[in-house]
Motif scaffolding. Structure first.
Motif, mmCIF file in Angstrom:
data_model
loop_
_atom_site.group_PDB
_atom_site.id
_atom_site.type_symbol
_atom_site.label_atom_id
_atom_site.label_comp_id
_atom_site.label_asym_id
_atom_site.label_seq_id
_atom_site.Cartn_x
_atom_site.Cartn_y
_atom_site.Cartn_z
ATOM 1 N N LEU A 258 0.860 -1.076 0.055
ATOM 2 C CA LEU A 258 -0.040 -0.105 -0.003
ATOM 3 C C LEU A 258 0.738 1.257 0.084
ATOM 4 C CD1 LEU A 258 -2.714 -0.941 2.756
ATOM 5 C CD2 LEU A 258 -2.943 -1.204 0.287
ATOM 6 N N ASP A 273 -1.409 -4.877 2.359
ATOM 7 C CA ASP A 273 -2.543 -5.875 2.312
ATOM 8 C C ASP A 273 -2.256 -7.282 2.302
ATOM 9 O OD1 ASP A 273 -4.461 -3.798 2.779
ATOM 10 O OD2 ASP A 273 -5.057 -3.774 0.635
ATOM 11 N N PRO A 280 -8.862 -10.328 6.132
ATOM 12 C CA PRO A 280 -8.087 -9.370 5.743
ATOM 13 C C PRO A 280 -7.400 -8.417 6.471
ATOM 14 C CG PRO A 280 -10.187 -8.741 4.975
ATOM 15 C CD PRO A 280 -10.315 -9.896 5.889
ATOM 16 N N THR A 282 -4.247 -4.938 7.198
ATOM 17 C CA THR A 282 -3.209 -4.198 6.802
ATOM 18 C C THR A 282 -2.248 -4.464 7.949
ATOM 19 O OG1 THR A 282 -4.916 -2.588 5.873
ATOM 20 C CG2 THR A 282 -2.685 -1.630 6.459
#
Length: 310
Positions: A258, A273, A280, A282
């Motif tokens: 990202l 990610d 999911p 980050t």
């Protein structure tokens, strides 16, 4: 205030992201700076006093106010006790409720000041520790893997809060004795816990057990820890300096960079990610390539970014 052996190191690491996604930071307080060319040169000369090579590294991320500072100092500018660490004009102290970091540093080579206060509030304290190498000479311990942060800086003018992470690493010898590369990441999960993955490849200098080492742990907000089965490695794009890097992520979710926060010849830090434990995430991700770090060209470049003031 624990002792650090000659040639060894001890550091405390904080990273944080603001709730609005606009800002981030990392702060690392070093006793025996593993990145220091001066420490390495002293070891070559048969000296290796960790307390002669101390630094507070501060990196601020954000479109408007990026800063990076790491001034090395000697024993004469170091003071430490069980609850306080002073390196030059900057002070890190534990007040029983929060880790308070009073920052007064200057960037290099462009001299811009970083001054203000950061407070890290653990949701719970963690007692987990793990060896990072087969011989147990290098160890990692998260202190507050689930935490909140408040940032109040005068230079540059910044006020923000967000989620944070605090850990510590220590070693009885230089990092190049044990490691070739490592990939590390930490990610917040939906239930408020934090997943950390340490993926380490040993140095060719290691005798005996030269197998890769992998640590995958989930830390609850109260500090409790449980291991989990890490997914397979997925390749990330090479960094601008050509470093290969990987992230453990479930196969159904391709990893994606990202934002690159730090990009150096031997170290890269990014936001990526990925997918861990079926969701999911980050993740804050870093790759360290030790042979690049100890190479002569890099050692000659580092003083321009890491000046020494005694």
């Amino acid at each position: 205030d624990q002792p650090v052996p000659p040639g060894g190191y001890l550091w405390w690491y904080v990273d944080a992201l603001s709730d609005d996604g606009r800002h981030g930071l990392t702060i690392i307080a070093f006793i025996g700076s593993v990145f220091s060319p001066y420490y390495r040169w002293d070891r070559w000369r048969g000296r290796g006093d960790a307390e002669q090579h101390v630094a507070l590294n501060v990196a601020l991320y954000g479109r408007d106010t990026p800063r990076w500072t790491m001034t090395e100092r000697g024993r004469g500018q170091l003071s430490r006790s069980a609850s306080e660490l002073a390196i030059g004009p900057s002070v890190v102290r534990w007040d029983g409720q929060a880790l308070q970091i009073d920052i007064d540093e200057v960037c290099s080579p462009l001299p811009r000041r970083v001054r203000g206060r950061v407070r890290v509030f653990p949701q719970g304290l963690c007692r987990f520790t793990a060896p990072l190498d087969a011989a147990g000479r290098h160890r990692w311990g998260p202190i507050a893997p689930c935490a909140r942060i408040e940032v109040e800086l005068d230079r540059p003018g910044l006020r923000w809060s967000g989620q944070a992470y605090l850990d510590s690493n220590e070693g009885d010898e230089p990092v190049d004795r044990a490691f070739r590369t490592w990939d590390w990441s930490r990610a917040s999960l939906r239930d408020g816990s934090t997943a950390v993955v340490y993926d380490l490849r040993p140095s060719a200098k290691v005798a005996g057990d030269g197998a890769d080492r992998l640590i995958a742990m989930r830390f609850a907000p109260n500090g409790d820890s449980t291991p989990f089965e890490p997914p397979s490695r997925q390749k990330l794009p090479r960094s601008r300096w050509g470093l290969s890097r990987t992230q453990r992520s479930e196969a159904h979710t391709p990893v994606r960079v990202l934002q690159t926060l730090e990009d150096t010849p031997f170290y890269v830090r990014s936001l990526i990610d990925a997918s861990l434990r079926g969701e999911p995430v980050t993740a804050v991700h870093e790759t360290l390539h030790v042979p690049r770090l100890v190479s002569l060209p890099v050692q000659l470049m580092l003083p321009f970014r890491m000046p020494r003031r005694t």
